[in-house]
Enzyme design. Structure first.
Site, PDB file in Angstrom:
ATOM      1  N   GLY A  50      40.914  38.522  46.226  1.00  0.00           N
ATOM      2  CA  GLY A  50      41.451  39.420  45.198  1.00  0.00           C
ATOM      3  C   GLY A  50      40.771  40.770  45.056  1.00  0.00           C
ATOM      4  N   GLU A 107      34.411  41.420  41.597  1.00  0.00           N
ATOM      5  CA  GLU A 107      35.582  40.558  41.431  1.00  0.00           C
ATOM      6  C   GLU A 107      36.768  41.370  40.933  1.00  0.00           C
ATOM      7  OE1 GLU A 107      36.631  37.701  42.054  1.00  0.00           O
ATOM      8  OE2 GLU A 107      35.230  36.072  41.613  1.00  0.00           O
ATOM      9  N   ASP A 108      37.970  40.898  41.214  1.00  0.00           N
ATOM     10  CA  ASP A 108      39.150  41.523  40.620  1.00  0.00           C
ATOM     11  C   ASP A 108      39.308  41.105  39.163  1.00  0.00           C
ATOM     12  OD1 ASP A 108      39.648  38.925  41.445  1.00  0.00           O
ATOM     13  OD2 ASP A 108      41.726  39.293  42.002  1.00  0.00           O
ATOM     14  N   ASP A 111      38.222  35.068  34.666  1.00  0.00           N
ATOM     15  CA  ASP A 111      39.144  34.252  33.878  1.00  0.00           C
ATOM     16  C   ASP A 111      38.321  33.193  33.130  1.00  0.00           C
ATOM     17  OD1 ASP A 111      42.110  33.804  33.585  1.00  0.00           O
ATOM     18  OD2 ASP A 111      41.602  31.853  34.407  1.00  0.00           O
ATOM     19  N   THR A 112      38.163  31.994  33.684  1.00  0.00           N
ATOM     20  CA  THR A 112      37.336  30.970  33.025  1.00  0.00           C
ATOM     21  C   THR A 112      35.849  31.328  33.083  1.00  0.00           C
ATOM     22  OG1 THR A 112      37.035  29.680  35.045  1.00  0.00           O
ATOM     23  CG2 THR A 112      38.956  29.137  33.672  1.00  0.00           C
ATOM     24  N   LYS A 139      39.671  38.489  31.171  1.00  0.00           N
ATOM     25  CA  LYS A 139      40.527  37.834  30.169  1.00  0.00           C
ATOM     26  C   LYS A 139      39.625  36.961  29.315  1.00  0.00           C
ATOM     27  CE  LYS A 139      44.889  36.925  32.583  1.00  0.00           C
ATOM     28  NZ  LYS A 139      45.678  35.848  33.213  1.00  0.00           N
ATOM     29  N   ASP A 167      47.199  38.141  43.211  1.00  0.00           N
ATOM     30  CA  ASP A 167      48.392  37.522  43.774  1.00  0.00           C
ATOM     31  C   ASP A 167      49.047  36.522  42.832  1.00  0.00           C
ATOM     32  OD1 ASP A 167      46.292  35.550  43.985  1.00  0.00           O
ATOM     33  OD2 ASP A 167      47.653  34.417  45.255  1.00  0.00           O
ATOM     34  N   ARG A 173      49.946  41.224  46.268  1.00  0.00           N
ATOM     35  CA  ARG A 173      48.612  41.844  46.275  1.00  0.00           C
ATOM     36  C   ARG A 173      48.699  43.341  46.527  1.00  0.00           C
ATOM     37  NH1 ARG A 173      44.685  37.706  46.281  1.00  0.00           N
ATOM     38  NH2 ARG A 173      45.209  35.845  47.462  1.00  0.00           N
TER      39      ARG A 173
END
Ligand code: PRP
Length: 185
Positions: A50, A107-108, A111-112, A139, A167, A173
């Site tokens: 990513g 990183e793009d 998340d977690t 996020k 993606d 992408r």
């Protein structure tokens, strides 16, 4: 992200962060990093897949005078299931030794937080001189483990995004904007 967890439905893509806004923010991050790493020759570690577009744009905005270098790594922090395995698997390792180096993981999206957590543990054990994190998107609403993001582009809501390296099932992408996907009907 590999899947959306829903069946295929009709959808439209709305621009969430346009290319010009991305360009300006990436330039801002690069300026900040260039100032912080003066005289340090940092190694940018892009996490595949990513991050490849973000890193490509970021590195071109970094002051060439600091002598930035690039390497890539790919890990899966999830085993067969959705829970973090705790034992991340390295699918592709670095080709440059990082002992004594000033390393920035790129990183793009966070998340977690499991990917950054695993990467910080893996790369930290190799005794770099310093280890920092950089992400285009975060996020926070999805976070399960707290991780430091030293250089962050944008904070976004918990909605599905794709484009600019991100993606959906390996598609989209190459879109120049970060778009969000809206189901129709
Ligand atoms: C995505 C993204 C991060 C990770 C973030 O990668 O690029 O590496 O997930 O999620 P986390 O904070 O929950 O760990 P993905 O596994 O989708 O692979 P890709 O980069 O090849 O698309």
């Amino acid at each position: 992200m590999s899947h959306m967890g829903t069946e295929t439905k009709d959808f439209r893509q709305e621009v969430l962060i346009g290319r010009e806004e991305i360009r300006e923010r990436v330039a801002g991050l690069a300026k900040e990093i260039s100032a912080d790493y003066k005289g340090k020759k940092p190694l940018f570690v892009g996490i595949l897949k990513g991050s490849f577009i973000f890193l490509a744009d970021l590195i071109r905005e970094i002051d060439p005078g600091i002598g930035p270098q690039v390497d890539f790594m790919e890990i899966s922090s999830y085993g067969a299931g959705k829970e973090s395995s705790g034992q991340p698997k390295i699918n592709k390792d670095l080709s440059i030794p990082i002992g004594g180096r000033d390393v920035i993981i790129v990183e793009d999206i966070v998340d977690t937080g499991y990917s950054f957590k695993a990467l910080l543990a893996i790369l930290g054990s190799r005794r770099p001189a310093s280890l920092k994190t950089c992400a285009l998107l975060s996020k926070p609403g999805r976070r399960e483990v707290e991780v430091p993001i030293d250089y962050l582009g944008f904070t976004i809501k918990d909605e599905w995004v794709e484009g600019y390296g991100l993606d959906t099932d390996q598609d989209y992408r190459g879109l120049p904007d970060v778009v969000c996907r809206k189901e129709i009907g």
